[in-house]
Scaffold this motif. Structure first.
Motif, mmCIF file in Angstrom:
data_model
loop_
_atom_site.group_PDB
_atom_site.id
_atom_site.type_symbol
_atom_site.label_atom_id
_atom_site.label_comp_id
_atom_site.label_asym_id
_atom_site.label_seq_id
_atom_site.Cartn_x
_atom_site.Cartn_y
_atom_site.Cartn_z
ATOM 1 N N GLN A 164 0.814 -1.250 -0.208
ATOM 2 C CA GLN A 164 -0.054 -0.044 -0.115
ATOM 3 C C GLN A 164 0.912 1.338 0.081
ATOM 4 O O GLN A 164 1.910 1.151 0.366
ATOM 5 C CB GLN A 164 -0.979 -0.101 1.083
ATOM 6 C CG GLN A 164 -1.913 -0.962 1.245
ATOM 7 C CD GLN A 164 -2.829 -1.088 2.206
ATOM 8 O OE1 GLN A 164 -2.566 -0.447 3.195
ATOM 9 N NE2 GLN A 164 -3.780 -1.973 2.487
ATOM 10 N N LEU A 165 0.229 2.194 -0.431
ATOM 11 C CA LEU A 165 0.927 3.607 -0.366
ATOM 12 C C LEU A 165 1.391 4.237 1.013
ATOM 13 O O LEU A 165 2.502 4.657 1.016
ATOM 14 C CB LEU A 165 0.091 4.560 -0.963
ATOM 15 C CG LEU A 165 0.515 6.162 -1.024
ATOM 16 C CD1 LEU A 165 1.719 6.372 -1.933
ATOM 17 C CD2 LEU A 165 -0.623 7.050 -1.556
ATOM 18 N N GLU A 166 0.511 3.736 1.943
ATOM 19 C CA GLU A 166 0.747 4.077 3.375
ATOM 20 C C GLU A 166 2.045 3.601 3.923
ATOM 21 O O GLU A 166 2.728 4.371 4.697
ATOM 22 C CB GLU A 166 -0.239 3.852 4.255
ATOM 23 C CG GLU A 166 -1.625 4.698 4.229
ATOM 24 C CD GLU A 166 -2.326 4.179 3.081
ATOM 25 O OE1 GLU A 166 -2.231 3.127 2.328
ATOM 26 O OE2 GLU A 166 -3.570 4.767 2.990
ATOM 27 N N TYR A 202 1.442 5.354 -7.177
ATOM 28 C CA TYR A 202 -0.026 4.686 -6.836
ATOM 29 C C TYR A 202 -1.090 5.823 -6.929
ATOM 30 O O TYR A 202 -2.428 5.373 -7.407
ATOM 31 C CB TYR A 202 -0.106 4.743 -5.182
ATOM 32 C CG TYR A 202 0.611 3.630 -4.570
ATOM 33 C CD1 TYR A 202 0.009 2.328 -4.700
ATOM 34 C CD2 TYR A 202 1.786 3.486 -4.144
ATOM 35 C CE1 TYR A 202 0.534 0.964 -4.261
ATOM 36 C CE2 TYR A 202 2.450 2.052 -3.812
ATOM 37 C CZ TYR A 202 1.891 0.978 -3.890
ATOM 38 O OH TYR A 202 2.244 0.029 -3.726
ATOM 39 N N LEU A 203 -0.840 6.942 -7.502
ATOM 40 C CA LEU A 203 -1.620 8.127 -7.506
ATOM 41 C C LEU A 203 -1.953 8.440 -9.169
ATOM 42 O O LEU A 203 -2.811 9.062 -9.662
ATOM 43 C CB LEU A 203 -1.615 9.341 -6.748
ATOM 44 C CG LEU A 203 -1.684 9.071 -5.014
ATOM 45 C CD1 LEU A 203 -1.775 10.527 -4.492
ATOM 46 C CD2 LEU A 203 -2.952 8.396 -4.931
ATOM 47 N N TRP A 254 -6.778 8.687 0.449
ATOM 48 C CA TRP A 254 -5.799 8.923 -0.878
ATOM 49 C C TRP A 254 -6.737 8.453 -1.753
ATOM 50 O O TRP A 254 -7.426 7.538 -2.047
ATOM 51 C CB TRP A 254 -4.694 8.067 -0.938
ATOM 52 C CG TRP A 254 -3.665 8.315 0.280
ATOM 53 C CD1 TRP A 254 -3.519 7.805 1.255
ATOM 54 C CD2 TRP A 254 -3.186 9.583 0.327
ATOM 55 N NE1 TRP A 254 -2.747 8.454 2.246
ATOM 56 C CE2 TRP A 254 -2.239 9.584 1.745
ATOM 57 C CE3 TRP A 254 -2.752 10.716 -0.321
ATOM 58 C CZ2 TRP A 254 -1.381 10.663 2.053
ATOM 59 C CZ3 TRP A 254 -1.930 11.701 0.379
ATOM 60 C CH2 TRP A 254 -1.310 11.779 1.296
ATOM 61 N N SER A 255 -6.573 9.368 -2.988
ATOM 62 C CA SER A 255 -7.746 9.205 -4.122
ATOM 63 C C SER A 255 -6.624 8.289 -5.014
ATOM 64 O O SER A 255 -6.052 8.550 -6.026
ATOM 65 C CB SER A 255 -7.961 10.410 -4.776
ATOM 66 O OG SER A 255 -6.646 10.970 -5.424
ATOM 67 N N LEU A 256 -6.580 6.976 -4.981
ATOM 68 C CA LEU A 256 -5.839 5.925 -5.285
ATOM 69 C C LEU A 256 -6.416 6.042 -6.815
ATOM 70 O O LEU A 256 -7.351 5.961 -7.293
ATOM 71 C CB LEU A 256 -5.661 4.662 -4.875
ATOM 72 C CG LEU A 256 -5.224 4.373 -3.335
ATOM 73 C CD1 LEU A 256 -5.162 3.159 -2.986
ATOM 74 C CD2 LEU A 256 -3.693 4.730 -3.569
ATOM 75 N N SER A 257 -5.375 5.727 -7.913
ATOM 76 C CA SER A 257 -5.785 5.557 -9.282
ATOM 77 C C SER A 257 -6.216 4.224 -9.547
ATOM 78 O O SER A 257 -5.870 3.320 -8.663
ATOM 79 C CB SER A 257 -4.638 5.969 -10.169
ATOM 80 O OG SER A 257 -4.878 5.630 -11.413
ATOM 81 N N PRO A 300 -0.718 -0.394 -11.233
ATOM 82 C CA PRO A 300 0.608 0.278 -10.929
ATOM 83 C C PRO A 300 1.478 0.274 -12.245
ATOM 84 O O PRO A 300 2.349 1.173 -12.361
ATOM 85 C CB PRO A 300 1.129 -0.401 -9.890
ATOM 86 C CG PRO A 300 -0.335 -0.988 -8.953
ATOM 87 C CD PRO A 300 -1.061 -1.396 -10.241
#
Lengths: 101, 204
Positions: free
Chosen positions: A2-4, A51-52, B120-123, B127
């Protein structure tokens, strides 16, 4: 994954860098702490880029720019440390008070 | 990155422990040379994390620039200013260290709660949407990020000139006035090196 996880890791690295920046008395170690903080920023940027924004990876572009600026900063910072060492014959941060009072 | 999820988590754990451990070593070890070598360890583990995040070109650039250039530069600086001095103890230094540690830990707690609390606005895309990051980065560099790219090259030139001017030795006017006849137009106007520093003092 995960991003966190990556953001928490970068935050920990940044805080270690701040601690070293404030507490160390050797000027070269201060520069190393600044490198640690810049790397934490890079890790954040790459994490957000993955991730975004995975379609157009703008975070990686900014990371390349940050690496460039960090390399320039390291060269100029070490040159300043060398110049101060030649003039004052010390690298103790507590004795660098040319602009202090 | 087509690794299994478990492999990714295990390698992330190993790299994270390596990175935090070597970073603490950089800050806390008493000998500065050990810190410099551990700094290269930090850079290598961060490069591994970049590979986990599908950024292969940046990982290679990290190895080249940081491990290859910046670490060597810092090692050279340590060798040039190799002065073993005992720092005079200042009053209240321990209190300052403890206060700094408290502040840093508080900052980490603040950042951690912010990271965990933010939605978070995950895409939605996978990835690894870009299969060749070098091509994508090159297109960015030469289309919409062209001006920062050129400015970065100017910045590198300025940093090179500035570092040379800062680090060269000072001019001495009387040395120029009493220059003997052996100096040619090619001789650098530098201070002659002190002989005392060449006598091989025992420094570790």
């Amino acid at each position: 994954m995960q991003l966190e996880y990556f953001l928490l890791l970068a935050a920990a690295l940044f805080c270690i860098g701040i601690y070293g920046l404030i507490t160390s008395r050797n000027a070269v170690r201060v520069l190393m702490s600044i490198e640690l903080m810049l790397n934490a920023v890079n890790l954040n940027l790459i994490g957000f880029s993955n991730y975004l924004d995975p379609e157009n990876i703008r975070g990686q572009v900014f990371t390349v720019f940050v690496i460039t600026v960090a390399a320039a900063e390291a060269a100029v910072g070490l040159a300043i440390v060398l110049a101060i060492y030649r003039n004052r014959d010390t690298i103790d941060m507590e004795e660098f008070n040319l602009l202090k009072w | 990155m087509n690794l299994a999820e478990g492999v990714q988590i295990v390698s992330f754990g190993i790299l994270a422990v390596m990175m935090i451990g070597t970073a603490l070593g950089v800050v806390l070890l008493p000998k500065i040379v050990h810190s410099a070598f551990l700094l290269a360890g930090v850079f290598i583990s961060i490069s591994g994390l970049y590979i986990l995040l599908n950024a292969d070109f940046v990982a290679a650039a990290q190895i080249l620039v940081y491990v290859g250039a910046v670490s060597v530069l810092i090692l050279f600086a340590i060798m040039l200013v190799n002065k073993q001095q005992d720092y005079t103890e200042l009053p209240g230094r321990k209190i300052r260290k403890i206060a700094t540690a408290v502040v840093c830990f508080g900052l980490f707690a603040l950042l951690g709660t912010m990271v965990l609390a933010t939605p978070w606005s995950l895409s939605g895309a996978s990835p690894a949407a870009v299969d060749n990051t070098v091509i994508a980065l090159g297109e960015h560099f030469f289309s919409d990020y062209l001006l920062p790219f050129e400015l970065a090259s100017v910045l590198l030139l300025m940093a090179m000139v500035g570092a040379i001017i800062l680090a060269r030795r000072d001019l001495i006017p009387e040395a120029i006035a009493t220059a003997d006849s052996r100096t040619t137009s090619l001789t650098l106007p530098e201070r002659p090196r002190e002989l005392a520093t060449l006598s091989g003092e025992e420094q570790d």
